[in-house]
Scaffold this motif. Structure first.
Motif, PDB file in Angstrom:
ATOM      1  N   ILE A   7      41.412  46.205  40.309  1.00 17.82           N
ATOM      2  CA  ILE A   7      40.867  46.200  39.062  1.00 17.82           C
ATOM      3  C   ILE A   7      41.394  45.059  38.527  1.00 17.82           C
ATOM      4  CG2 ILE A   7      40.854  47.538  36.829  1.00 17.82           C
ATOM      5  CD1 ILE A   7      40.889  49.955  38.175  1.00 17.82           C
ATOM      6  N   ASP A   8      42.940  45.070  38.690  1.00 15.59           N
ATOM      7  CA  ASP A   8      43.606  43.923  38.168  1.00 15.59           C
ATOM      8  C   ASP A   8      43.086  42.377  38.597  1.00 15.59           C
ATOM      9  OD1 ASP A   8      45.126  45.637  36.706  1.00 15.59           O
ATOM     10  OD2 ASP A   8      46.997  45.184  37.625  1.00 15.59           O
ATOM     11  N   ARG A   9      42.604  42.460  39.876  1.00 18.04           N
ATOM     12  CA  ARG A   9      42.096  41.154  40.361  1.00 18.04           C
ATOM     13  C   ARG A   9      40.739  40.946  39.588  1.00 18.04           C
ATOM     14  NH1 ARG A   9      41.077  40.206  46.350  1.00 18.04           N
ATOM     15  NH2 ARG A   9      39.170  41.211  45.567  1.00 18.04           N
ATOM     16  N   VAL A  11      39.887  41.709  36.710  1.00 15.79           N
ATOM     17  CA  VAL A  11      39.960  41.498  35.425  1.00 15.79           C
ATOM     18  C   VAL A  11      40.564  39.846  35.334  1.00 15.79           C
ATOM     19  CG1 VAL A  11      41.541  41.903  33.363  1.00 15.79           C
ATOM     20  CG2 VAL A  11      40.397  43.672  34.547  1.00 15.79           C
ATOM     21  N   ARG A  12      41.307  39.637  36.416  1.00 21.52           N
ATOM     22  CA  ARG A  12      41.945  38.450  36.309  1.00 21.52           C
ATOM     23  C   ARG A  12      40.888  37.286  36.576  1.00 21.52           C
ATOM     24  NH1 ARG A  12      47.465  37.422  39.042  1.00 21.52           N
ATOM     25  NH2 ARG A  12      48.493  37.216  36.822  1.00 21.52           N
ATOM     26  N   ILE A  13      40.063  37.562  37.378  1.00 18.24           N
ATOM     27  CA  ILE A  13      38.718  36.877  37.626  1.00 18.24           C
ATOM     28  C   ILE A  13      37.895  36.769  36.300  1.00 18.24           C
ATOM     29  CG2 ILE A  13      36.649  36.433  39.206  1.00 18.24           C
ATOM     30  CD1 ILE A  13      38.242  37.887  41.388  1.00 18.24           C
ATOM     31  N   ALA A  14      37.577  37.818  35.761  1.00 24.85           N
ATOM     32  CA  ALA A  14      36.848  37.832  34.606  1.00 24.85           C
ATOM     33  C   ALA A  14      37.386  36.858  33.519  1.00 24.85           C
ATOM     34  CB  ALA A  14      36.640  39.206  34.017  1.00 24.85           C
TER      35      ALA A  14
ATOM     36  N   LEU B  16      39.649  32.404  23.394  1.00 25.09           N
ATOM     37  CA  LEU B  16      40.473  31.996  24.516  1.00 25.09           C
ATOM     38  C   LEU B  16      41.820  32.334  24.752  1.00 25.09           C
ATOM     39  CD1 LEU B  16      39.417  28.095  24.176  1.00 25.09           C
ATOM     40  CD2 LEU B  16      39.273  29.472  26.263  1.00 25.09           C
ATOM     41  N   GLY B  17      42.362  32.634  23.559  1.00 20.44           N
ATOM     42  CA  GLY B  17      43.707  33.384  23.553  1.00 20.44           C
ATOM     43  C   GLY B  17      43.734  34.510  24.315  1.00 20.44           C
ATOM     44  N   LEU B  18      42.706  35.624  23.808  1.00 21.78           N
ATOM     45  CA  LEU B  18      42.673  36.887  24.525  1.00 21.78           C
ATOM     46  C   LEU B  18      42.404  36.603  25.941  1.00 21.78           C
ATOM     47  CD1 LEU B  18      40.652  38.771  21.659  1.00 21.78           C
ATOM     48  CD2 LEU B  18      42.756  39.502  22.710  1.00 21.78           C
ATOM     49  N   ALA B  19      41.523  35.934  26.253  1.00 25.03           N
ATOM     50  CA  ALA B  19      41.059  35.574  27.836  1.00 25.03           C
ATOM     51  C   ALA B  19      42.346  35.288  28.616  1.00 25.03           C
ATOM     52  CB  ALA B  19      39.990  34.572  27.988  1.00 25.03           C
ATOM     53  N   ALA B  20      43.305  34.384  27.849  1.00 28.19           N
ATOM     54  CA  ALA B  20      44.458  33.879  28.537  1.00 28.19           C
ATOM     55  C   ALA B  20      45.392  35.023  28.659  1.00 28.19           C
ATOM     56  CB  ALA B  20      45.092  32.894  27.726  1.00 28.19           C
ATOM     57  N   VAL B  21      45.481  35.956  27.846  1.00 26.51           N
ATOM     58  CA  VAL B  21      46.259  37.047  28.014  1.00 26.51           C
ATOM     59  C   VAL B  21      46.020  37.967  29.152  1.00 26.51           C
ATOM     60  CG1 VAL B  21      46.698  39.301  26.901  1.00 26.51           C
ATOM     61  CG2 VAL B  21      46.863  37.240  25.531  1.00 26.51           C
ATOM     62  N   PHE B  22      44.705  38.177  29.494  1.00 30.84           N
ATOM     63  CA  PHE B  22      44.332  38.921  30.499  1.00 30.84           C
ATOM     64  C   PHE B  22      44.429  38.030  31.806  1.00 30.84           C
ATOM     65  CE2 PHE B  22      42.623  41.582  27.187  1.00 30.84           C
ATOM     66  CZ  PHE B  22      43.098  42.776  27.535  1.00 30.84           C
ATOM     67  N   PHE B  23      44.643  36.849  31.753  1.00 31.73           N
ATOM     68  CA  PHE B  23      44.859  36.084  33.130  1.00 31.73           C
ATOM     69  C   PHE B  23      46.018  36.369  33.427  1.00 31.73           C
ATOM     70  CE2 PHE B  23      46.129  32.231  35.189  1.00 31.73           C
ATOM     71  CZ  PHE B  23      45.539  32.467  36.370  1.00 31.73           C
ATOM     72  N   VAL B  24      47.094  36.314  32.475  1.00 32.28           N
ATOM     73  CA  VAL B  24      48.527  36.332  32.605  1.00 32.28           C
ATOM     74  C   VAL B  24      49.038  37.740  33.030  1.00 32.28           C
ATOM     75  CG1 VAL B  24      51.046  36.024  31.754  1.00 32.28           C
ATOM     76  CG2 VAL B  24      48.927  34.444  31.216  1.00 32.28           C
ATOM     77  N   ARG B  25      48.482  38.588  32.192  1.00 40.03           N
ATOM     78  CA  ARG B  25      48.759  39.977  32.667  1.00 40.03           C
ATOM     79  C   ARG B  25      47.454  41.048  32.707  1.00 40.03           C
ATOM     80  NH1 ARG B  25      51.835  42.800  28.643  1.00 40.03           N
ATOM     81  NH2 ARG B  25      51.741  44.662  29.829  1.00 40.03           N
ATOM     82  N   PRO B  26      46.841  41.041  33.915  1.00 40.19           N
ATOM     83  CA  PRO B  26      45.616  41.573  33.960  1.00 40.19           C
ATOM     84  C   PRO B  26      45.734  43.303  33.879  1.00 40.19           C
ATOM     85  CG  PRO B  26      46.277  40.633  35.946  1.00 40.19           C
ATOM     86  CD  PRO B  26      47.364  40.446  35.147  1.00 40.19           C
TER      87      PRO B  26
END
Lengths: 64, 206
Positions: A7-9, A11-14, B16-26
């Motif tokens: 799931i995390d992966r 979410v990261r792609i999304a 953009l900030g929110l999306a960045a948060v989920f990239f760093v900590r998904p």
């Protein structure tokens, strides 16, 4: 990989897709010319949509 | 400060900030994480895109937008002709059409969904401009002859229009579009871009 890692992966792609899409949209947001509109519609919106779809998929893909 | 101008910008930066948060900590394991993910990866992206799209729809009505293509340059110039027989110039210079949406005001269809139709025609222009063979400016024609409805949207019922003897004599034919407002001998000089080399321009000309 554990379920939550998959799931995390996703979410990261999304997040990457959404961020890229929003970034493109932001770049041309103030543009008052057809090219700005085209980039918005042909690049920005598809990226954002793809991101949102990947996110939605991550919700339903793994059954807990 | 938050103004209608900066609000979209703010939305995008937040998104953009929110999306960045989920990239760093998904991590979406917690309840809060799930809610935040829904906001950041669903609500905000859609909201921003909708706001951006409507901004572009507004931009597309502006005179600046229409004139951003080189091919429309001479039509832009025709708004500054120093001769009130030039219909587009006479309306633009006296702000009888909003100056910043001059082209759109005359070139949209005043019917239900006319604005959408006008924008669809705009897409065709974009196609011809980038992928087709754009004609010479003086050779450009409207897809369909100019409809009196667009003039009458403003002029019908107005004293200056109704009290003219010429209009009264053929009132029905004008309203039913049988006789065009821009018929030769009537208001037949609109842009006339082919003849712009020989006319005087008003001081505001670009």
């Amino acid at each position: 990989m554990t379920t939550s890692r998959i799931i995390d992966r996703h979410v990261r792609i999304a997040a990457v897709l959404v961020a890229a899409g929003l970034f493109v949209e932001l770049l041309v947001l103030r543009g008052v010319r057809p090219a700005a509109f085209l980039i918005f519609v042909l690049a920005g919106i598809p990226l954002v949509t793809a991101g949102v779809l990947v996110f939605l998929y991550s919700l339903v893909s793994v059954r807990n | 400060m938050i103004t209608p101008d900066t609000l979209p910008l703010l939305l995008f930066l937040l998104g953009l900030g929110l999306a960045a948060v989920f990239f760093v900590r998904p991590t979406t394991a917690t309840r809060e994480g799930k809610i935040l993910a829904f906001v950041g990866l669903f609500l905000f992206p859609l909201l921003c895109s909708a706001v951006g799209f409507s901004a572009h729809m507004e931009h597309s009505k502006t005179t600046t937008f229409c004139l951003s293509c080189h091919i429309m340059e001479s039509f832009g110039k025709s708004l500054y002709v120093d001769d009130s027989h030039y219909i587009a110039a006479a309306h633009f210079q006296h702000h009888r059409v909003p100056a910043d949406e001059a082209c759109y005001t005359c070139h949209t269809d005043y019917v239900l969904y006319g604005g959408i139709r006008a924008k669809w025609r705009g897409m065709r222009h974009v196609y011809v401009q980038y992928l087709g063979k754009p004609p010479a400016p003086a050779a450009i024609q409207l897809y369909t002859p100019y409809n009196n409805r667009e003039c009458l949207h403003c002029h019908l019922g107005a004293r200056s229009f109704e009290e003219s003897a010429t209009h009264t004599a053929i009132h029905d034919d004008i309203v039913s579009n049988q006789v065009s407002c821009i018929s030769s001998g009537c208001h037949d000089t609109v842009h006339n871009v082919a003849s712009l080399a020989n006319v005087k321009f008003w001081k505001g000309a670009p």
